[in-house]
Design an enzyme around this catalytic site. Structure first.
Site, PDB file in Angstrom:
ATOM      1  N   THR A  48      19.692  46.286  29.843  1.00 19.37           N
ATOM      2  CA  THR A  48      19.982  44.842  31.012  1.00 19.37           C
ATOM      3  C   THR A  48      21.062  46.112  31.624  1.00 19.37           C
ATOM      4  OG1 THR A  48      22.357  44.248  30.696  1.00 19.37           O
ATOM      5  CG2 THR A  48      22.056  45.800  28.890  1.00 19.37           C
TER       6      THR A  48
ATOM      7  N   CYS B 254      19.520  42.618  38.126  1.00 20.03           N
ATOM      8  CA  CYS B 254      19.885  41.685  36.856  1.00 20.03           C
ATOM      9  C   CYS B 254      17.916  42.006  36.351  1.00 20.03           C
ATOM     10  CB  CYS B 254      20.441  41.107  36.895  1.00 20.03           C
ATOM     11  SG  CYS B 254      20.554  39.423  35.498  1.00 20.03           S
TER      12      CYS B 254
END
Length: 232
Positions: free
Chosen positions: A83, A196
């Protein structure tokens, strides 16, 4: 081969991409029946996302520090945090074990350097675009980093959390991202970082004339290099 420990689940949609890319990379380099030694600790994203939006970053970080400890105990040789957003606490998470921590911004920065880029745009969650943690790390690679204005940040953030993290891919949402890319190009961005890990579920290079630096792909390939280091 070395064993890579993945901290996933944020969301599991992109964690599955890490698993696929890493194993495809090992297979491509070692042969059709080869695959990577992988330990995956997949967290429940709900409490992490709630802590993020409430500004309780240390609560989210404690979940990921625990995951790091568990991966270390399980026999991992290195850690990949799947992440971008939670790299806001990268140093604290990495300090939970003595294992090497593969920071997501470094392979992105290296790829940009290899392309001779000076200025890149950054798309991601509002946390990633508004805070300095990823931009600062990319700037260490000699890059100027541009982010969209606040209104576009809000729109992109909403698409990531309400659609992409839930496995929903909409053409109309792709158009929102493409408009943000066009605006960054107009400001001088030579490429755009997909900062992202879910964005590549929606947006691939074929959709944009501007070069896209996919953090998921580049981070996973860095994990392949780590796994195979020392292999003949």
């Amino acid at each position: 081969m070395r064993t890579i420990g993945l901290i996933g689940g944020m969301s599991w949609e992109s964690s599955a991409e890490y698993y696929r890319i890493i194993n495809q990379g090992v297979r491509a380099r070692l042969g059709p029946l080869r695959s990577a030694p992988v330990l995956l600790y997949s967290v429940d994203f709900g409490p992490v996302a709630q802590a993020q939006h409430a500004g309780r970053w240390q609560d989210a970080g404690s979940i990921l520090r625990d995951a790091t400890v568990r991966l270390h105990a399980g026999g991992a040789d290195g850690i990949v945090l799947c992440t971008n957003t939670m790299h806001v606490l990268a140093d604290e998470i990495a300090s939970a074990s003595p294992l090497p921590f593969l920071h997501i911004a470094d392979p992105v920065g290296s790829a940009a350097q290899a392309l001779g880029l000076c200025t890149v745009g950054l798309l991601g969650t509002a946390f990633t675009m508004q805070q300095r943690f990823l931009r600062d790390r990319l700037e260490r690679h000699g890059l100027e980093v541009l982010v969209p204005p606040e209104a576009q940040q809000t729109a992109l953030h909403g698409i990531i959390y309400t659609e992409l993290c839930a496995g929903i891919v909409r053409t109309c949402s792709r158009a929102v991202f493409l408009r943000a890319i066009d605006a960054l190009a107009a400001r001088g961005a030579q490429a755009v970082v997909l900062g992202c890990t879910e964005i590549s579920l929606l947006l691939q290079q074929e959709h944009s004339d501007l070069s896209l630096l996919d953090s998921t792909q580049l981070h996973a390939l860095a994990a392949v290099d780590f796994v195979l280091k020392g292999e003949a």
